[in-house]
Design a protein around this motif. Structure first.
Motif, short mmCIF file in Angstrom:
data_model
loop_
_atom_site.label_atom_id
_atom_site.label_comp_id
_atom_site.label_asym_id
_atom_site.label_seq_id
_atom_site.Cartn_x
_atom_site.Cartn_y
_atom_site.Cartn_z
N ARG A 1 0.85 -1.19 0.00
CA ARG A 1 0.00 0.00 0.00
C ARG A 1 0.89 1.24 0.00
N ILE A 2 0.45 2.26 -0.75
CA ILE A 2 1.30 3.43 -0.97
C ILE A 2 0.52 4.71 -0.67
N VAL A 3 1.15 5.57 0.12
CA VAL A 3 0.64 6.92 0.38
C VAL A 3 1.65 7.90 -0.20
N VAL A 4 1.18 8.84 -1.03
CA VAL A 4 2.08 9.86 -1.56
C VAL A 4 1.69 11.21 -0.97
N CYS A 5 2.69 12.00 -0.67
CA CYS A 5 2.49 13.29 0.00
C CYS A 5 3.06 14.41 -0.86
N ASP A 6 2.20 15.28 -1.34
CA ASP A 6 2.67 16.49 -2.04
C ASP A 6 2.86 17.58 -1.01
N ARG A 7 3.97 18.30 -1.10
CA ARG A 7 4.33 19.26 -0.05
C ARG A 7 4.42 20.69 -0.56
N ASN A 8 3.95 20.95 -1.77
CA ASN A 8 4.04 22.30 -2.30
C ASN A 8 2.85 22.54 -3.21
N ASN A 9 2.79 23.72 -3.79
CA ASN A 9 1.73 24.07 -4.72
C ASN A 9 1.99 23.37 -6.04
N PRO A 10 1.19 22.37 -6.43
CA PRO A 10 1.50 21.60 -7.64
C PRO A 10 1.40 22.43 -8.91
N LEU A 11 0.61 23.48 -8.91
CA LEU A 11 0.48 24.31 -10.11
C LEU A 11 1.69 25.21 -10.30
N LYS A 12 2.48 25.39 -9.26
CA LYS A 12 3.73 26.15 -9.36
C LYS A 12 4.92 25.23 -9.64
N GLU A 13 4.81 24.01 -9.17
CA GLU A 13 5.92 23.06 -9.30
C GLU A 13 5.98 22.40 -10.67
N HIS A 14 4.82 22.32 -11.37
CA HIS A 14 4.76 21.59 -12.63
C HIS A 14 4.03 22.41 -13.69
N SER A 15 4.29 22.05 -14.95
CA SER A 15 3.45 22.55 -16.02
C SER A 15 2.10 21.86 -15.91
N ARG A 16 1.08 22.42 -16.55
CA ARG A 16 -0.26 21.81 -16.47
C ARG A 16 -0.26 20.42 -17.09
N ALA A 17 0.54 20.23 -18.16
CA ALA A 17 0.59 18.91 -18.80
C ALA A 17 1.22 17.88 -17.86
#
Length: 358
Positions: free
Chosen positions: A105-121
């Protein structure tokens, strides 16, 4: 229960600190805990004894990303842990890919604003892979709203824990508060230290004894130092490098400023509130507005608004200078972050783990 934590490094960032705190808490409950680091930056934090640390250092190798994938897959298959908890998007994607055809079983944790960290694609593609996680953990309701509806049913909001025991250990005798404005963070564009430095320059003539101390390392150090020198603020604005005792610096400072363009959840702001600093923060996405009630336990200013930050700084400094230290504000700030204390925070994680085990 075997629990493995995964992260890109154990360097001096907020995500790394939170991961170690959680790993320590779960180990203290009697679980078999390991931390896997991909060594993308030099280690800064120490890991308590009793926790196994595994390092895969492929950073300088050709096709290091692929080597990381195979190292993780091999480790996950041999370890056969009950639960994998991964931090930060790059590591999250690797763990999810490496865990394919694995019953773990896997839990993933995002720790920042994903729209700032990545392109929309990139964000759209990562969301598809996140769909195979058992749970996704984010730090604020605002961040949760950025994800597509099909994924939101898997998202749990858990704010960062505040390890008060570790913080208090940084301070022996409580120091006297000094005429210091403090900020802590990596010296990167995201933290917008330029706006803070400019605001400090604007009030320097009226309050020449006050200093701005900025703790952290990063690629913008030389650029920021040149800016400080050009403003004639060399003796008043100090780039202090990294410290192993940031909470001690908070306790001896009078005012704390978070000037970021964006955050995931600002750990340093929580720690400064716990220290009883007069706290000023940009109203950035995300976290500050879920912590600060303007005028009651701190102050907010629009992102990049040098004039408003200058006004709030002047207000706080004048309050200290004239003996009106706004003790009610300090006390309310300390009370606000009680919900983040480790004992309270770990209950949310325990509930999450029990829910996944069912």
């Amino acid at each position: 229960m075997r629990i493995d934590f995964y992260i890109s490094s154990l360097s001096g960032g907020g995500a790394e600190k939170v991961l170690i705190s959680l790993a320590s808490a779960f180990a203290a409950m009697g679980n078999d805990v390991s931390i896997v680091s991909l060594e993308k930056r030099p280690q800064f934090y120490q890991v308590p004894s009793g926790i196994t640390v595994v390092k895969f250092d492929n950073n300088k190798r050709r096709f290091g990303f692929i080597k990381d994938f195979f190292d993780l897959r091999r480790y996950m298959r041999s370890r056969k842990a009950n639960l994998a908890i991964s931090f930060l998007s790059r590591c999250n994607l690797l763990v999810l890919a490496a865990g394919l055809f694995n019953r773990q079983r896997i839990v993933v944790c995002d720790r920042n604003n994903p729209l700032k960290e990545h392109s929309r694609a990139t964000f759209a593609i990562s969301n598809l892979l996140y769909g195979r996680a058992n749970q996704v953990v984010v730090q604020t309701q605002q961040i949760k709203g950025f994800y597509p509806k099909f994924l939101q049913k898997k998202i749990t909001v858990i704010e960062n824990p505040l390890d008060t025991q570790a913080l208090d250990a940084q301070v022996g005798h409580m120091p006297e508060r000094e005429k210091i404005v403090l900020s802590v963070g990596r010296l990167e564009a995201q933290k917008d230290f330029v706006t803070l430095i400019n605001a400090m320059r604007a009030i320097h003539r009226d309050y020449p004894e006050w200093k701005l101390h900025i703790f952290g390392k990063g690629d913008m150090r030389d650029e920021l130092q040149r800016h400080i020198d050009d403003l004639g603020m060399t003796d008043s604005v100090l780039l202090c490098g990294r410290t192993s005792k940031p909470y001690y610096e908070m306790c001896r400072s009078s005012v704390f400023v978070l000037s970021s363009h964006y955050e995931g959840f600002p750990n340093v702001l929580c720690e400064a509130m716990y220290a009883g600093d007069l706290c000023i923060s940009s109203d950035c996405v995300s976290g500050p507005r879920e912590l600060i009630i303007p005028g009651r336990n701190g102050w907010l200013f629009p992102v990049g608004d040098e004039q408003q930050l200058t006004s709030e700084l002047r207000h706080c400094i004048a309050s200290v200078e004239f003996g009106d230290e706004l003790e009610t504000v300090r006390t309310m700030a300390q009370n606000t972050v009680k919900r983040l204390y480790m004992a309270e925070n770990i209950k949310h994680w325990e509930h999450l783990v029990q829910r996944i085990k069912r």
